[in-house]
Motif scaffolding. Structure first.
Motif, PDB file in Angstrom:
ATOM      1  N   THR A   1      39.428  32.636  42.921  1.00 10.34           N
ATOM      2  CA  THR A   1      39.660  32.987  41.529  1.00 10.34           C
ATOM      3  C   THR A   1      39.588  34.416  41.398  1.00 10.34           C
ATOM      4  OG1 THR A   1      38.623  30.736  41.294  1.00 10.34           O
ATOM      5  CG2 THR A   1      38.841  32.573  39.543  1.00 10.34           C
ATOM      6  N   LEU A   2      40.436  34.926  40.923  1.00 12.53           N
ATOM      7  CA  LEU A   2      40.693  36.398  40.452  1.00 12.53           C
ATOM      8  C   LEU A   2      40.586  36.419  38.853  1.00 12.53           C
ATOM      9  CD1 LEU A   2      41.488  39.007  42.294  1.00 12.53           C
ATOM     10  CD2 LEU A   2      43.762  38.820  41.244  1.00 12.53           C
ATOM     11  N   VAL A   3      39.692  37.319  38.663  1.00 17.09           N
ATOM     12  CA  VAL A   3      39.241  37.692  37.276  1.00 17.09           C
ATOM     13  C   VAL A   3      39.786  38.815  36.987  1.00 17.09           C
ATOM     14  CG1 VAL A   3      37.263  37.771  35.692  1.00 17.09           C
ATOM     15  CG2 VAL A   3      36.946  36.615  37.834  1.00 17.09           C
ATOM     16  N   ILE A   4      40.662  38.908  35.828  1.00 20.30           N
ATOM     17  CA  ILE A   4      41.393  39.943  35.395  1.00 20.30           C
ATOM     18  C   ILE A   4      41.009  40.471  34.130  1.00 20.30           C
ATOM     19  CG2 ILE A   4      43.973  40.763  34.695  1.00 20.30           C
ATOM     20  CD1 ILE A   4      43.737  40.021  37.563  1.00 20.30           C
ATOM     21  N   GLY A   5      40.737  41.568  33.779  1.00 24.02           N
ATOM     22  CA  GLY A   5      40.159  42.211  32.636  1.00 24.02           C
ATOM     23  C   GLY A   5      41.305  43.184  31.937  1.00 24.02           C
ATOM     24  N   ALA A   6      42.178  42.733  31.197  1.00 18.54           N
ATOM     25  CA  ALA A   6      43.257  43.537  30.791  1.00 18.54           C
ATOM     26  C   ALA A   6      43.312  43.903  29.453  1.00 18.54           C
ATOM     27  CB  ALA A   6      44.614  42.797  30.995  1.00 18.54           C
ATOM     28  N   TYR A   7      44.166  44.982  28.827  1.00 21.47           N
ATOM     29  CA  TYR A   7      44.267  45.290  27.401  1.00 21.47           C
ATOM     30  C   TYR A   7      45.438  44.295  26.898  1.00 21.47           C
ATOM     31  CZ  TYR A   7      48.544  48.112  28.652  1.00 21.47           C
ATOM     32  OH  TYR A   7      49.886  48.414  29.003  1.00 21.47           O
ATOM     33  N   SER A   8      45.423  44.038  25.778  1.00 27.97           N
ATOM     34  CA  SER A   8      46.019  43.070  25.008  1.00 27.97           C
ATOM     35  C   SER A   8      47.475  43.051  25.231  1.00 27.97           C
ATOM     36  CB  SER A   8      45.375  42.822  23.434  1.00 27.97           C
ATOM     37  OG  SER A   8      45.895  44.086  22.865  1.00 27.97           O
ATOM     38  N   GLU A  26      32.584  40.703  34.990  1.00 27.88           N
ATOM     39  CA  GLU A  26      32.622  40.732  36.238  1.00 27.88           C
ATOM     40  C   GLU A  26      34.134  40.605  36.771  1.00 27.88           C
ATOM     41  OE1 GLU A  26      30.070  38.571  38.844  1.00 27.88           O
ATOM     42  OE2 GLU A  26      28.250  39.565  38.144  1.00 27.88           O
ATOM     43  N   ALA A  27      35.016  41.414  35.927  1.00 28.76           N
ATOM     44  CA  ALA A  27      36.561  41.341  36.552  1.00 28.76           C
ATOM     45  C   ALA A  27      36.723  42.076  37.747  1.00 28.76           C
ATOM     46  CB  ALA A  27      37.218  42.352  35.359  1.00 28.76           C
ATOM     47  N   ASP A  28      37.531  41.545  38.390  1.00 32.17           N
ATOM     48  CA  ASP A  28      37.691  41.773  39.799  1.00 32.17           C
ATOM     49  C   ASP A  28      38.827  43.089  39.786  1.00 32.17           C
ATOM     50  OD1 ASP A  28      36.342  40.002  41.302  1.00 32.17           O
ATOM     51  OD2 ASP A  28      37.759  38.525  40.677  1.00 32.17           O
ATOM     52  N   VAL A  29      39.649  42.790  38.792  1.00 30.55           N
ATOM     53  CA  VAL A  29      40.924  43.769  38.597  1.00 30.55           C
ATOM     54  C   VAL A  29      40.994  44.428  37.035  1.00 30.55           C
ATOM     55  CG1 VAL A  29      43.404  44.375  38.441  1.00 30.55           C
ATOM     56  CG2 VAL A  29      42.354  42.946  40.323  1.00 30.55           C
ATOM     57  N   ALA A  30      41.047  45.672  36.649  1.00 27.78           N
ATOM     58  CA  ALA A  30      41.383  45.905  35.467  1.00 27.78           C
ATOM     59  C   ALA A  30      42.581  46.534  35.113  1.00 27.78           C
ATOM     60  CB  ALA A  30      40.468  47.104  35.071  1.00 27.78           C
ATOM     61  N   VAL A  31      43.239  46.349  34.200  1.00 31.59           N
ATOM     62  CA  VAL A  31      44.547  46.715  33.757  1.00 31.59           C
ATOM     63  C   VAL A  31      44.632  47.535  32.210  1.00 31.59           C
ATOM     64  CG1 VAL A  31      47.232  46.293  33.594  1.00 31.59           C
ATOM     65  CG2 VAL A  31      45.804  44.881  35.335  1.00 31.59           C
ATOM     66  N   PRO A  55      47.399  52.408  33.714  1.00 32.97           N
ATOM     67  CA  PRO A  55      46.819  52.240  34.974  1.00 32.97           C
ATOM     68  C   PRO A  55      46.257  50.706  35.493  1.00 32.97           C
ATOM     69  CG  PRO A  55      45.053  52.994  33.813  1.00 32.97           C
ATOM     70  CD  PRO A  55      46.288  52.661  32.818  1.00 32.97           C
ATOM     71  N   ALA A  56      46.307  50.368  36.589  1.00 32.73           N
ATOM     72  CA  ALA A  56      45.713  49.390  37.110  1.00 32.73           C
ATOM     73  C   ALA A  56      44.529  49.618  38.395  1.00 32.73           C
ATOM     74  CB  ALA A  56      46.467  48.132  37.410  1.00 32.73           C
ATOM     75  N   ALA A  57      43.480  49.091  38.443  1.00 28.51           N
ATOM     76  CA  ALA A  57      42.712  49.323  39.530  1.00 28.51           C
ATOM     77  C   ALA A  57      41.616  48.207  39.784  1.00 28.51           C
ATOM     78  CB  ALA A  57      41.737  50.473  39.330  1.00 28.51           C
ATOM     79  N   VAL A  58      41.624  48.089  41.193  1.00 23.67           N
ATOM     80  CA  VAL A  58      40.758  46.939  41.802  1.00 23.67           C
ATOM     81  C   VAL A  58      38.986  47.545  41.402  1.00 23.67           C
ATOM     82  CG1 VAL A  58      39.536  46.001  43.858  1.00 23.67           C
ATOM     83  CG2 VAL A  58      42.145  46.407  43.519  1.00 23.67           C
ATOM     84  N   ILE A  59      38.280  46.650  40.857  1.00 25.57           N
ATOM     85  CA  ILE A  59      36.843  46.904  40.806  1.00 25.57           C
ATOM     86  C   ILE A  59      36.084  46.770  41.838  1.00 25.57           C
ATOM     87  CG2 ILE A  59      34.859  46.719  38.939  1.00 25.57           C
ATOM     88  CD1 ILE A  59      37.072  45.988  36.937  1.00 25.57           C
ATOM     89  N   ASP A  60      35.662  47.817  42.689  1.00 32.29           N
ATOM     90  CA  ASP A  60      35.136  47.452  44.092  1.00 32.29           C
ATOM     91  C   ASP A  60      34.039  46.606  43.767  1.00 32.29           C
ATOM     92  OD1 ASP A  60      36.738  49.697  45.910  1.00 32.29           O
ATOM     93  OD2 ASP A  60      36.194  50.562  43.850  1.00 32.29           O
ATOM     94  N   ALA A  61      33.205  46.745  43.083  1.00 31.54           N
ATOM     95  CA  ALA A  61      31.700  46.192  43.204  1.00 31.54           C
ATOM     96  C   ALA A  61      31.666  44.732  42.775  1.00 31.54           C
ATOM     97  CB  ALA A  61      30.719  46.773  41.987  1.00 31.54           C
ATOM     98  N   ASN A  62      32.841  44.501  42.009  1.00 32.73           N
ATOM     99  CA  ASN A  62      32.852  42.965  41.534  1.00 32.73           C
ATOM    100  C   ASN A  62      33.792  42.365  42.785  1.00 32.73           C
ATOM    101  OD1 ASN A  62      31.542  43.258  39.529  1.00 32.73           O
ATOM    102  ND2 ASN A  62      33.366  43.673  38.076  1.00 32.73           N
ATOM    103  N   ALA A  63      34.805  42.888  43.029  1.00 30.65           N
ATOM    104  CA  ALA A  63      35.637  42.103  44.020  1.00 30.65           C
ATOM    105  C   ALA A  63      34.971  42.023  45.395  1.00 30.65           C
ATOM    106  CB  ALA A  63      36.838  43.169  44.267  1.00 30.65           C
ATOM    107  N   ASP A  64      34.004  42.990  45.899  1.00 30.69           N
ATOM    108  CA  ASP A  64      33.507  42.973  46.997  1.00 30.69           C
ATOM    109  C   ASP A  64      32.251  41.799  46.775  1.00 30.69           C
ATOM    110  OD1 ASP A  64      34.769  44.722  48.342  1.00 30.69           O
ATOM    111  OD2 ASP A  64      33.335  46.328  48.078  1.00 30.69           O
ATOM    112  N   THR A  66      37.477  48.193  24.218  1.00 30.73           N
ATOM    113  CA  THR A  66      36.470  47.040  24.171  1.00 30.73           C
ATOM    114  C   THR A  66      36.609  46.406  25.622  1.00 30.73           C
ATOM    115  OG1 THR A  66      37.184  46.553  22.058  1.00 30.73           O
ATOM    116  CG2 THR A  66      36.194  44.958  23.322  1.00 30.73           C
ATOM    117  N   GLN A  67      37.507  46.495  26.476  1.00 29.94           N
ATOM    118  CA  GLN A  67      37.503  45.801  27.821  1.00 29.94           C
ATOM    119  C   GLN A  67      36.983  46.783  28.712  1.00 29.94           C
ATOM    120  OE1 GLN A  67      37.769  42.812  29.399  1.00 29.94           O
ATOM    121  NE2 GLN A  67      39.807  42.581  28.708  1.00 29.94           N
ATOM    122  N   ALA A  68      37.051  48.058  28.620  1.00 32.92           N
ATOM    123  CA  ALA A  68      36.119  48.857  29.619  1.00 32.92           C
ATOM    124  C   ALA A  68      34.927  48.715  29.326  1.00 32.92           C
ATOM    125  CB  ALA A  68      36.927  50.281  29.577  1.00 32.92           C
TER     126      ALA A  68
END
Length: 354
Positions: free
Chosen positions: A45-52, A98-103, A265-274, A88-90
């Motif tokens: 399961t991949l958790v995505i935290g994105a802007y609307s 605990e998002a794995d990826v932020a967009v 931008p998009a980025a992997v959130i290391d702490a959560n992905a690990d 708000t998402q940030a």
């Protein structure tokens, strides 16, 4: 003896049940609809935290990635998705989501997550475009036929014109909107005074803000209000208006002569992905967003591609305003955050009527 026979019978039954369960899990076609499914231990399961703003495009992109990943690895990836205003998402991610990826809408929102210690890699080096996956412009949207004859930012300062843009406390899109208007003021000051004049640009921004009807939580919320009947002009992302027009909503797009190029931008959130064991799939997803296939889909939803090849294919869809500038024209994000959005910055002076 009865006790021993009973114990043996129970053990045999348990063994048969376990063997049947294992056979059922490993049998191809055991999933719904007769399709082969990966074992539960292989799924992710991949958790995505994105802007609307990316929500509609992601409704197409996530299944495309899911299919590619399944074909490549045999692993089923499912998504948990959250769409909020970028700021708000940030804050939510920093606060424990605990998002794995932020967009997100802008790099400073990713920087907040990095400064909290959750991103430990050099996320700007994750692709050839400085970590960016889409571009857009700040433009204006009017009602069908542009009844007030809006042509440029100066028209938003006229008496009786009701303007909408969201609140920069919660919305990354709002910061882009305000940056665009403030930057246009700097451009005007260069023409009239021969130099960039922050006081002139502040006055120009204040004249527009005097006509703002409300400060909504996000760009999507401002758009919903506008479509409900609030205001005459909405300041927003070009891609938002193009997407709504494609859905049959009657907007007119006005591209100002001087406006800002948005980069998202998009980025992997290391702490959560690990922690979740999702690093491989998270990195693959961020890389996927930069592929020609994904870039074409994003262009279909009104985003300007970062991939040069896809941009060459699609650039005729997008106007190139004469006075286009980027965040560097304003000194970069560090300077913008200090000069415009600090507690005593220009934006808060405008908000307070100072």
């Amino acid at each position: 003896m009865r006790f021993r026979r009973g114990t043996a019978l129970v053990a045999a039954i348990v063994l048969l049940v376990l063997m049947a369960a294992c056979a059922s899990r490993s049998e191809p076609g055991a999933g719904s609809g007769g399709e082969a499914t990966a074992a539960s231990t292989e799924d992710v399961t991949l958790v995505i935290g994105a802007y609307s703003v990316v929500k509609d495009a992601f409704a197409e992109l996530l299944p495309a990635f899911q299919q590619q990943w399944r074909e490549k690895t045999g692993q089923l990836v499912t998504f948990q998705e959250s769409y909020e205003a970028s700021g708000t998402q940030a804050r939510s991610i920093v606060g424990g989501f605990e998002a794995d990826v932020a967009v997100l809408a802008m790099e400073t929102d990713i920087d907040k997550i990095e400064k909290a210690g959750l991103i430990t890699h050099s996320w700007r080096d994750a692709n050839a475009y400085g970590g960016m996956v889409t571009r857009s412009l700040v433009v204006m949207g009017t009602r069908q036929g542009n009844p007030l004859g809006i042509r440029d930012w100066s028209d938003l300062t006229k008496e009786g014109v009701k303007v909408l843009y969201p609140n920069p406390k919660t919305s990354g899109g709002a910061m882009w909107d305000i940056n665009a208007i403030y930057g246009a003021g700097l451009k005007r000051s260069e023409e009239e005074l021969g130099r960039k004049d922050p006081a002139y640009a502040k006055s120009f921004l204040a004249a527009v803000h005097d006509n703002v009807e409300s400060l909504d939580k996000s760009g999507r919320a401002s758009m919903a209000a506008f479509e409900y009947g609030v205001g005459d002009v909405i300041v927003t992302y070009e891609n938002e208006l193009l997407a709504r027009i494609a859905q049959g909503v009657p907007y007119e797009i006005v591209t100002p002569r001087d406006t800002i190029q948005i980069e998202n931008p998009a980025a992997v959130i290391d702490a959560n992905a690990d922690r979740h064991g999702t690093r491989e799939v998270a990195e693959a997803f961020v890389s996927f967003l930069g592929t020609p296939e994904a870039q074409r889909t994003l262009a279909k939803y009104g985003f300007r591609p970062v991939d040069p090849g896809v941009w060459a294919e699609t650039k005729d869809r997008f106007p190139q305003p004469e006075g286009l500038f980027d965040i560097g024209y304003l000194g970069g994000w560090a300077q913008v955050r200090e000069e415009l959005y600090s507690k005593k910055g220009i934006w808060y002076q405008v908000l307070a009527g100072l």
